[in-house]
Design an enzyme around this catalytic site. Structure first.
Site, mmCIF file in Angstrom:
data_model
loop_
_atom_site.group_PDB
_atom_site.id
_atom_site.type_symbol
_atom_site.label_atom_id
_atom_site.label_comp_id
_atom_site.label_asym_id
_atom_site.label_seq_id
_atom_site.Cartn_x
_atom_site.Cartn_y
_atom_site.Cartn_z
ATOM 1 N N PRO A 1 -66.816 5.646 48.772
ATOM 2 C CA PRO A 1 -67.934 4.976 48.141
ATOM 3 C C PRO A 1 -68.490 3.934 49.115
ATOM 4 O O PRO A 1 -67.623 3.156 49.744
ATOM 5 C CB PRO A 1 -67.049 4.181 46.948
ATOM 6 C CG PRO A 1 -65.793 4.801 46.922
ATOM 7 C CD PRO A 1 -65.421 5.443 48.248
ATOM 8 N N HIS A 2 -69.983 3.888 48.860
ATOM 9 C CA HIS A 2 -70.506 2.792 49.720
ATOM 10 C C HIS A 2 -71.838 2.522 48.704
ATOM 11 O O HIS A 2 -71.994 3.264 47.772
ATOM 12 C CB HIS A 2 -70.871 3.275 51.011
ATOM 13 C CG HIS A 2 -71.479 4.407 50.900
ATOM 14 N ND1 HIS A 2 -70.865 5.863 50.707
ATOM 15 C CD2 HIS A 2 -72.770 4.978 51.146
ATOM 16 C CE1 HIS A 2 -71.842 6.681 50.866
ATOM 17 N NE2 HIS A 2 -73.050 6.206 51.228
ATOM 18 N N GLY A 3 -72.438 1.336 49.330
ATOM 19 C CA GLY A 3 -73.420 0.898 48.559
ATOM 20 C C GLY A 3 -74.775 1.610 48.800
ATOM 21 O O GLY A 3 -75.095 2.672 49.603
#
Length: 142
Positions: free
Chosen positions: A63-65
Site C-alpha cells: 500500500p502507498h498513497g
C-alpha cells in the site's frame, strides 16, 4: 535497500485486521506514528487502494498513497505489517503489507528494491514468516 527507510517501530509482526481497508489504515498509521507522513496520507493510501489494488502476489501487498498525496510525505520510509491470520484482499489472501511513503520519485527505487526481495521465494517467505523485528530489518537491508 537503504537502512534508514525502516524504523524498527514501523515493523509490526502480530497484527490483525477484519478487512483490506483496516489493513491499509494500519500501515498508514504505522508510517504516521514514526513521523514519516502527515495524517492525510492515510486516507490517500485508501484512495489508491480503491482505485488500484496494491496486491503484488505471494501473499504480499504494497500500500502507498496517490501522486497527489506526496506533499503529505515528510520523509521516505517503509513499514512492514504482518497479519498472521491473513486479510482478504479482494479475493487474495494477504499476510504481509509493506507500506511505502516516498517524496518525489522516491517510490521507484523503493518498489524496485522490494520487487527484487519479493521475487526471491526464500526472502519473501522469510519476510512473511518473520516473528522478530531484527529478522525483518536483516532481510530488507541485506
Amino acid at each position: 535497500m537503504r537502512d534508514d527507510l525502516l524504523d524498527p517501530r514501523a515493523v509490526l509482526l502480530h497484527e490483525s485486521a477484519p478487512d483490506r481497508e483496516a489493513a491499509v489504515r494500519r500501515c498508514g498509521r504505522a508510517l504516521a506514528d514514526v513521523g514519516a507522513v502527515a495524517e492525510p496520507y492515510v486516507e490517500a493510501m485508501l484512495e489508491r487502494e480503491r482505485s488500484l489494488s496494491t496486491y503484488v502476489g505471494e501473499g504480499v501487498a504494497i500500500p502507498h498513497g496517490t501522486n497527489a498525496s506526496k506533499g503529505d510525505v515528510l520523509r521516505d520510509a517503509i513499514c512492514v505489517v504482518r497479519f498472521p491470520g491473513g486479510v482478504d484482499w479482494d479475493g487474495e489472501h494477504v499476510t504481509l503489507c509493506v507500506g511505502i511513503a516516498a517524496k518525489d520519485n522516491g517510490h521507484v527505487p523503493l518498489l524496485a528494491a522490494l520487487a527484487e526481495i519479493l521475487l526471491d521465494p526464500d526472502r519473501a517467505r522469510a519476510l512473511r514468516e518473520a516473528t522478530e523485528v531484527s529478522d525483518v530489518i536483516k532481510e530488507l537491508t541485506a
